[in-house]
Design a protein around this motif. Sequence first.
Motif, PDB file in Angstrom:
ATOM      1  N   THR A 414      -2.099   5.126  17.537  1.00 40.79           N
ATOM      2  CA  THR A 414      -2.412   4.542  16.228  1.00 40.79           C
ATOM      3  C   THR A 414      -3.898   4.230  16.100  1.00 40.79           C
ATOM      4  O   THR A 414      -4.637   4.182  17.079  1.00 40.79           O
ATOM      5  CB  THR A 414      -1.645   3.225  15.994  1.00 40.79           C
ATOM      6  N   GLY A 415      -4.295   3.977  14.853  1.00 36.48           N
ATOM      7  CA  GLY A 415      -5.619   3.439  14.575  1.00 36.48           C
ATOM      8  C   GLY A 415      -6.655   4.467  14.196  1.00 36.48           C
ATOM      9  O   GLY A 415      -6.596   5.634  14.597  1.00 36.48           O
ATOM     10  N   ILE A 416      -7.638   4.029  13.417  1.00 42.41           N
ATOM     11  CA  ILE A 416      -8.739   4.892  13.012  1.00 42.41           C
ATOM     12  C   ILE A 416      -9.958   4.029  12.767  1.00 42.41           C
ATOM     13  O   ILE A 416      -9.864   2.910  12.243  1.00 42.41           O
ATOM     14  CB  ILE A 416      -8.375   5.700  11.750  1.00 42.41           C
ATOM     15  N   PHE A 417     -11.124   4.539  13.179  1.00 39.32           N
ATOM     16  CA  PHE A 417     -12.349   3.770  13.012  1.00 39.32           C
ATOM     17  C   PHE A 417     -13.231   4.444  11.968  1.00 39.32           C
ATOM     18  O   PHE A 417     -14.108   5.239  12.276  1.00 39.32           O
ATOM     19  CB  PHE A 417     -13.099   3.655  14.345  1.00 39.32           C
ATOM     20  N   ILE A 418     -12.951   4.151  10.689  1.00 45.61           N
ATOM     21  CA  ILE A 418     -13.794   4.625   9.599  1.00 45.61           C
ATOM     22  C   ILE A 418     -14.044   3.428   8.674  1.00 45.61           C
ATOM     23  O   ILE A 418     -13.178   2.560   8.510  1.00 45.61           O
ATOM     24  CB  ILE A 418     -13.143   5.788   8.831  1.00 45.61           C
ATOM     25  N   PRO A 419     -15.242   3.359   8.082  1.00 46.11           N
ATOM     26  CA  PRO A 419     -15.620   2.165   7.301  1.00 46.11           C
ATOM     27  C   PRO A 419     -14.659   1.811   6.186  1.00 46.11           C
ATOM     28  O   PRO A 419     -14.429   0.629   5.911  1.00 46.11           O
ATOM     29  CB  PRO A 419     -17.001   2.547   6.749  1.00 46.11           C
ATOM     30  N   ARG A 420     -14.056   2.820   5.540  1.00 42.98           N
ATOM     31  CA  ARG A 420     -13.210   2.508   4.384  1.00 42.98           C
ATOM     32  C   ARG A 420     -11.810   2.037   4.780  1.00 42.98           C
ATOM     33  O   ARG A 420     -11.005   1.739   3.898  1.00 42.98           O
ATOM     34  CB  ARG A 420     -13.122   3.719   3.462  1.00 42.98           C
TER      35      ARG A 420
END
Length: 584
Positions: A414-420
């Motif tokens: 899981t998870g994602i590192f994007i600003p939005r």
Amino acid sequence: MKLKRAALPVLVALAAPLFGCSNKGESGPSTVPVVEPAAVPTFVESAATAGFTIKQGKRVAEGACMYNATKIFEKFPDLVQPKVNLIANQECEPEELTGGAAAVDLTGDGLDDIVMTRMYAPPVLYVNESTTGRPSFRDATTGSGLDVLEENTNGVGFADVDKDGDTDLIMTTTSGRQSYLLINDGAGRFVDEADKRGIAGRDGRPHSGQGVALGDYDNDGWIDVHLNEWQLASVTRFGVPSHARLFRNLGGEGKAGHFEDVTDAAGVAIDSRFDAVYSWSSTLTDFDGDGFPDLSIIADYNTSRFFWNNGDGTFTDGTPTMVPTKLGREENGMGLAVGFYGPDQRIGMFITSIMSREGCDPYVRTGNRFYLYDTDRRFADETDAAGVRSGGWGWGTTVLDPTNAAKRDLISATGIFIPREPCHHEDPVFYWVDDGGGVYSERATDVGIDNTLPSKGVLVFDADNDGRQDLFVTRDTETPLFFHNVTDAVGSWLKVKVKGSASNTDAFGAIVTMWTTLESKPQKFLVGGGSRLFTQDSPVLHAGFGAFGGPLAKLTVEFPTTKRVVELTDVALNGTIMVEEPTQ
């Protein structure tokens, strides 16, 4: 062990007295010590000590990303409107949607090695040098042929595509000019022959490849390939088909391991009217039991598709009627775990998606989906009954039985590192424990899995051949995670390797069924090369039997092309057997 239909050789017996198979039905000890398995497994994160120390990618600043407009047009000068990056601040996102790996024995020593894809560097080959209880892997990339690959690799799958007796690799790429078909030369070195064999997909546009699915959709005994792609219109060219393609193996026509693109002819093209394609995972699996593998494609933005195999080389789009409304209600389908679930062992699909967080996520996202095949080419939505809806920003997933309790636990990266998407920067890995009746509870922390950095893919294999399934978790910019299974009390187990002859060598599509007694409900397993997203599990089937000491009353293997069935009786446990397809 007693045999019917074919004499089967012993491959290996692990962590138990050796046993053999012969026409006389001789075998070793028929029972093993009875152990009541633990309620939940115990995992210890051991990536560094096991040797998994190489990062899968890196963070780069806006303007330097692989999908930066200047970089894209330098690499693909024929690319035309619409221009790259129509949506601001998204040029770095595609490279964060990555993280592939596969577990397969490439050296023939009975231990599964790891192939790991990477951004900004060639893929990695980790050779397994483990001993029981001591997982150990060595970087053997140099000289393997993987070290000379120039494109950024992502999804990976394996199969013997040319039926020459060794394992070949298929890889998708991100911002790449092509997909890779890496042919094994028989000496442990891989050579890319994608162009020569018709699967490269070079068309002057950037690939945004995702999962690789393998199976024999036309039942001619040769492995076919389905590739997925997630690529926004902002990096594509209007009017040109996507790289989400179905390739037919021409081995039956004397061109072993060569392919033709049959996407349009088979009726499985998924291009939208905006020329945007969002497919992540797929599988070639026979869901309705008519003998021909169907194609399920799991995709973003309510665009998942399901195609029923017509048995003549074509497919019919059954998406609108696949469940009471339609496939795609998971909104953002990504990971896919196909298998037999629950006490009744119904074939089904667990699909990861995104679950909105109250007060944080501006979109209405309703989480994962769990579909079990019902009847008449329809599936039942069992998501809430199973308790697996909530799973953060889900990615790759798989099924395992880490305590050998004859159950089917589920895990999701899981998870994602994007600003939005700040709500999902620290999503944990999710782990659901099966209660034995098809109801799940999330227990990641209890089993020793507490990662809170974005993870992407997950695969299951027994790294040290101790009869306990371990986990390998990919991360797009970090080193991978390796969760070693150190559960004290585990049940009895059996590993099964299946080999085809007239069917495809890997026997993808075969069904293995096991009975503890002739009166018991059986366990069923699918031999398959479906995409879990970016990863592919070990091809060795692993079955647990709890406190049952054996021997198994019966084990059958039904092969996909010929429909021939091998039946074994009085099968000793706590070892590994090879089942080969009969020649007649």
